[in-house]
Structure formats: C-alpha cells, structure tokens
Design a protein around this motif. Structure first.
Motif, PDB file in Angstrom:
ATOM      1  N   CYS A 128     -22.948 -26.857 -12.575  1.00 37.22           N
ATOM      2  CA  CYS A 128     -24.394 -26.728 -12.466  1.00 37.22           C
ATOM      3  C   CYS A 128     -25.005 -27.965 -13.122  1.00 37.22           C
ATOM      4  O   CYS A 128     -24.815 -28.192 -14.317  1.00 37.22           O
ATOM      5  CB  CYS A 128     -24.838 -25.444 -13.168  1.00 37.22           C
ATOM      6  SG  CYS A 128     -26.558 -25.051 -12.883  1.00 37.22           S
ATOM      7  N   ASP A 129     -25.712 -28.783 -12.345  1.00 37.82           N
ATOM      8  CA  ASP A 129     -26.210 -30.054 -12.881  1.00 37.82           C
ATOM      9  C   ASP A 129     -27.436 -29.865 -13.786  1.00 37.82           C
ATOM     10  O   ASP A 129     -27.882 -28.736 -14.020  1.00 37.82           O
ATOM     11  CB  ASP A 129     -26.463 -31.067 -11.764  1.00 37.82           C
ATOM     12  CG  ASP A 129     -27.692 -30.809 -10.918  1.00 37.82           C
ATOM     13  OD1 ASP A 129     -28.492 -29.899 -11.233  1.00 37.82           O
ATOM     14  OD2 ASP A 129     -27.869 -31.534  -9.914  1.00 37.82           O
ATOM     15  N   ASP A 130     -27.967 -30.950 -14.287  1.00 38.54           N
ATOM     16  CA  ASP A 130     -29.091 -30.914 -15.234  1.00 38.54           C
ATOM     17  C   ASP A 130     -30.376 -30.346 -14.625  1.00 38.54           C
ATOM     18  O   ASP A 130     -31.302 -30.012 -15.347  1.00 38.54           O
ATOM     19  CB  ASP A 130     -29.366 -32.321 -15.787  1.00 38.54           C
ATOM     20  CG  ASP A 130     -28.233 -32.831 -16.660  1.00 38.54           C
ATOM     21  OD1 ASP A 130     -27.439 -32.003 -17.165  1.00 38.54           O
ATOM     22  OD2 ASP A 130     -28.134 -34.059 -16.838  1.00 38.54           O
ATOM     23  N   TRP A 131     -30.449 -30.256 -13.297  1.00 37.91           N
ATOM     24  CA  TRP A 131     -31.624 -29.717 -12.612  1.00 37.91           C
ATOM     25  C   TRP A 131     -31.360 -28.315 -12.058  1.00 37.91           C
ATOM     26  O   TRP A 131     -32.066 -27.853 -11.167  1.00 37.91           O
ATOM     27  CB  TRP A 131     -32.072 -30.668 -11.500  1.00 37.91           C
ATOM     28  CG  TRP A 131     -32.530 -31.961 -12.071  1.00 37.91           C
ATOM     29  CD1 TRP A 131     -33.780 -32.273 -12.510  1.00 37.91           C
ATOM     30  CD2 TRP A 131     -31.725 -33.115 -12.307  1.00 37.91           C
ATOM     31  NE1 TRP A 131     -33.801 -33.549 -13.008  1.00 37.91           N
ATOM     32  CE2 TRP A 131     -32.541 -34.098 -12.906  1.00 37.91           C
ATOM     33  CE3 TRP A 131     -30.386 -33.438 -12.094  1.00 37.91           C
ATOM     34  CZ2 TRP A 131     -32.075 -35.349 -13.279  1.00 37.91           C
ATOM     35  CZ3 TRP A 131     -29.926 -34.678 -12.467  1.00 37.91           C
ATOM     36  CH2 TRP A 131     -30.780 -35.612 -13.038  1.00 37.91           C
ATOM     37  N   ASN A 132     -30.293 -27.688 -12.570  1.00 37.37           N
ATOM     38  CA  ASN A 132     -29.939 -26.323 -12.189  1.00 37.37           C
ATOM     39  C   ASN A 132     -29.531 -26.210 -10.722  1.00 37.37           C
ATOM     40  O   ASN A 132     -29.755 -25.199 -10.072  1.00 37.37           O
ATOM     41  CB  ASN A 132     -31.090 -25.349 -12.512  1.00 37.37           C
ATOM     42  CG  ASN A 132     -30.584 -23.935 -12.687  1.00 37.37           C
ATOM     43  OD1 ASN A 132     -29.489 -23.715 -13.188  1.00 37.37           O
ATOM     44  ND2 ASN A 132     -31.377 -22.971 -12.266  1.00 37.37           N
ATOM     45  N   GLU A 133     -28.956 -27.281 -10.201  1.00 42.56           N
ATOM     46  CA  GLU A 133     -28.482 -27.283  -8.824  1.00 42.56           C
ATOM     47  C   GLU A 133     -26.957 -27.355  -8.811  1.00 42.56           C
ATOM     48  O   GLU A 133     -26.348 -28.056  -9.623  1.00 42.56           O
ATOM     49  CB  GLU A 133     -29.060 -28.464  -8.042  1.00 42.56           C
ATOM     50  CG  GLU A 133     -28.771 -28.365  -6.562  1.00 42.56           C
ATOM     51  CD  GLU A 133     -29.529 -29.372  -5.715  1.00 42.56           C
ATOM     52  OE1 GLU A 133     -29.197 -29.472  -4.521  1.00 42.56           O
ATOM     53  OE2 GLU A 133     -30.431 -30.046  -6.215  1.00 42.56           O
ATOM     54  N   THR A 155     -24.778 -33.368  -5.337  1.00 43.21           N
ATOM     55  CA  THR A 155     -25.183 -31.973  -5.289  1.00 43.21           C
ATOM     56  C   THR A 155     -24.633 -31.362  -3.997  1.00 43.21           C
ATOM     57  O   THR A 155     -24.350 -32.074  -3.031  1.00 43.21           O
ATOM     58  CB  THR A 155     -26.713 -31.810  -5.314  1.00 43.21           C
ATOM     59  OG1 THR A 155     -27.264 -32.407  -4.142  1.00 43.21           O
ATOM     60  CG2 THR A 155     -27.304 -32.424  -6.574  1.00 43.21           C
ATOM     61  N   MET A 169     -28.957 -23.456  -5.628  1.00 43.71           N
ATOM     62  CA  MET A 169     -29.421 -23.377  -7.009  1.00 43.71           C
ATOM     63  C   MET A 169     -28.448 -22.505  -7.802  1.00 43.71           C
ATOM     64  O   MET A 169     -27.911 -21.533  -7.295  1.00 43.71           O
ATOM     65  CB  MET A 169     -30.836 -22.795  -7.090  1.00 43.71           C
ATOM     66  CG  MET A 169     -31.874 -23.644  -6.364  1.00 43.71           C
ATOM     67  SD  MET A 169     -31.921 -25.379  -6.855  1.00 43.71           S
ATOM     68  CE  MET A 169     -32.567 -25.231  -8.498  1.00 43.71           C
TER      69      MET A 169
END
Length: 172
Positions: A128-133, A155, A169
């Motif tokens: 899960c990346d820093d943008w919640n994706e 992503t 997400m």
C-alpha cells in the motif's frame, strides 16, 4: 445464535491479531508468544549474537510483510511492516539477494520472472503506497551476479489491474 456469533467474532479478532502480531508487546513478549500468535515464519535468520529475525509475508494479495526481531534473551524487540517507501529507499544497487530478503522478506514467488534477453531476474511485492493505493514494488537483479541492478514501483492502476471504482485503493 448469539453464542455462535460471539464465537465467530472472537475467532475473527484472534485471526486479525495473528496477522500483524498487534497484541505482542516489545520486551514483554517472548519468541514462544510470537510463534503462538503469528505462526511459523516464512524465513528466519540467526545472528552471531544469538538474536533472530523472523519474516511473515502476508501475500499474495496482502500488502504487508512483518519482520519480528527477537533478542538473544528470547524477548521480542520489535515488529514492523517492511513494505513501505522508507524501507524501499534503503535498497541499494549491488545488494545481494540475501540482503534484499533480510530487508524486505520473500517476494511473491508467482510474480518472480526471469528475462533471458536482459539476463535479469525480477522479484515483486504488493504493498500500500503513501497515497493509500495498491502498488507493486519490483527489484531487478543482474542474472549473472545476482545483485540489485535497479528497482521500480508502479501502482496497480498504472498496471491496468483495477477492477472498477475504488478497486485499487487499500482496504477495498
């Protein structure tokens, strides 16, 4: 019926706790507690000083790998998810496969690919990346030296893997 629901709720809560080891307290929990709560690790390293590191990947569709550090005295020192941008930034060109495993834990075997024309082996982790994706992190190894050549992250939406609205997400 209420008893059955209560039992199911308790089992669900127990399984959630075992996923991340969230109920384990540093310097209080022991190795036996970690194994009881989280199960057997996928990988284990024994250090010269008697301390240990345990890897708990929660894939293939999970987005966490938990590293548990056990002191020489058998007490848990820390537990952390290692699939994040801060940990990925520690990856360096020239690192060995063993060093990458110790840093990130095992990749998803089904997503391991060798490209003969480039003599390149690729390991991949879902996170899960820093943008919640939802995203994938790849480490590209030189096939001859088996050392890190480079790394990259995309992503799942960039990869065309989303299945509809909000499908990429984290938590969906």
């Amino acid at each position: 019926m209420k008893k059955i629901m209560a039992i199911l709720a308790a089992l669900l809560l127990g399984s959630c706790a075992s996923y991340s080891g969230s109920g384990l307290q540093p310097d209080a929990a022991r190795l036996e507690d970690v194994l009881r709560v989280m199960g057997q690790p996928e990988m284990r390293w024994q250090d010269a000083d008697g301390s240990q590191q345990l890897a708990y990947p929660r894939g293939p569709m999970g987005v966490h790998t938990f590293m548990v550090h056990i002191g020489a005295d058998g007490k848990m020192r820390s537990i952390e998810n290692v699939l994040d941008s801060k940990r990925f930034a520690r990856l360096q060109k020239g690192m060995t496969q063993s060093q990458v495993l110790r840093l990130l834990g095992p990749s998803q075997p089904a997503w391991t690919v060798y490209f003969k024309a480039r003599d390149e082996l690729v390991w991949e982790w879902r996170y899960c990346d820093d943008w919640n994706e939802l995203a994938r992190f790849d480490v590209l190894f030189d096939g001859s030296t088996q050392t890190v050549r480079s790394s990259m992250s995309l992503t799942e939406s960039q990869m065309g893997l989303c299945g509809g609205e909000g499908g990429c997400m984290c938590g969906h």
